[in-house]
Design a protein around this motif. Structure first.
Motif, PDB file in Angstrom:
ATOM      1  N   ASN A  31       0.832  -1.212   0.000  1.00  0.00           N
ATOM      2  CA  ASN A  31       0.000   0.000   0.000  1.00  0.00           C
ATOM      3  C   ASN A  31       0.865   1.259   0.000  1.00  0.00           C
ATOM      4  OD1 ASN A  31      -2.088  -1.500   2.577  1.00  0.00           O
ATOM      5  ND2 ASN A  31      -2.067  -1.888   0.385  1.00  0.00           N
ATOM      6  N   PHE A  33       0.426   5.790  -0.282  1.00  0.00           N
ATOM      7  CA  PHE A  33      -0.537   6.872  -0.082  1.00  0.00           C
ATOM      8  C   PHE A  33       0.110   8.222  -0.417  1.00  0.00           C
ATOM      9  CE2 PHE A  33      -3.334   4.171   2.498  1.00  0.00           C
ATOM     10  CZ  PHE A  33      -2.450   3.203   2.939  1.00  0.00           C
ATOM     11  N   PHE A  48      -4.628   6.741  -3.000  1.00  0.00           N
ATOM     12  CA  PHE A  48      -3.816   5.652  -2.494  1.00  0.00           C
ATOM     13  C   PHE A  48      -3.837   4.493  -3.471  1.00  0.00           C
ATOM     14  CE2 PHE A  48      -6.966   2.644  -0.694  1.00  0.00           C
ATOM     15  CZ  PHE A  48      -8.097   3.443  -0.659  1.00  0.00           C
ATOM     16  N   GLU A  56      -6.962   4.144  -5.859  1.00  0.00           N
ATOM     17  CA  GLU A  56      -8.285   4.597  -5.445  1.00  0.00           C
ATOM     18  C   GLU A  56      -8.221   6.060  -5.062  1.00  0.00           C
ATOM     19  OE1 GLU A  56     -10.367   0.634  -3.473  1.00  0.00           O
ATOM     20  OE2 GLU A  56     -10.843   2.631  -2.728  1.00  0.00           O
TER      21      GLU A  56
END
Lengths: 114, 114
Positions: A31, A33, A48, A56
């Motif tokens: 992940n 961000f 992110f 998204e």
């Protein structure tokens, strides 16, 4: 040692320019961000990515786009910079296996749009 | 209304004081609660992490979560000048493709003077 690096600490651009902010993490995190931080508003999530090529929208995606072609790199793009995009931009990464939900942050890029 | 509200301060205390930092939130689905500390010209770093309600202590720091009141606190005992920083509360809901996405408070600027 965990590390998130951002391409520039300070950046000055002109209105209408296309701006690229680069972020690289060396922790093999899934992940990543992008946030912007403004006084009195805290950190607000722009976009992110939970995996390569996956993205998204966050809470304030307007005027921004992102690219994640490789796992370690997440780019934020300002297609046509405007003065209201003057801000501190912070990149973070996180492992999906993290038991503490910890996000690791880079040092930030202070962007000024004139 | 913001999902997470945090008094931005600034807060200035003498060395040795007990500091109380607080956040309120409106989303009852939040289950994970964190405090990040951000030194000047650095990215935020995770300081404390709590799951659901209760207290957690780590040295001079105590994090409290009261889900019935939708209120979280960070206490710093015997505050030191090295505690001078911006403190950000953060929280998130469990599960989903947006897992790992945090909602931050505005941040409280704390100065501990000798």
């Amino acid at each position: 040692d965990v590390k998130v690096t951002q391409s520039s600490r300070y950046l000055v651009k002109r209105t209408g320019e296309k701006v690229f902010l680069e972020c690289v993490q060396d922790m093999d995190h899934e992940n990543m961000f992008w946030y912007r931080q403004d006084p009195g508003l805290g950190l607000r999530l722009i976009y992110f990515s939970y995996d390569v090529k996956m993205k998204e929208k966050g809470d304030i995606p307007e005027g921004y786009s992102v690219s994640r072609e490789k796992k370690e790199r997440f780019s934020l793009i300002l297609e046509s910079a405007s003065t209201n995009q003057t801000s501190m931009y912070l990149c973070a990464s996180r492992s999906t296996g993290s038991s503490y939900n910890e996000q690791f942050f880079g040092p930030g890029t202070r962007l000024t749009v004139l | 209304q913001k999902e997470v509200e945090q008094d931005p301060g600034p807060l200035s205390v003498p060395e040795g004081a007990i500091v109380s930092l607080n956040c309120t939130y409106s989303n009852s689905a939040f289950q994970y609660f964190m405090w990040y500390r951000q030194y000047s010209r650095k990215g935020p770093e995770l300081l404390m992490y709590t799951y659901s309600s209760g207290n957690k202590e780590d040295g001079r720091f105590t994090a409290q979560v009261d889900k019935s009141s939708k209120y979280i606190s960070l206490f710093i005992r015997d505050s030191q000048p090295s505690d001078s920083a911006t403190y950000l509360c953060a929280m998130r809901t469990p599960g989903g493709t947006s897992y790992g996405k945090l909602t931050f408070g505005q941040g409280t600027i704390l100065t501990v003077h000798p």
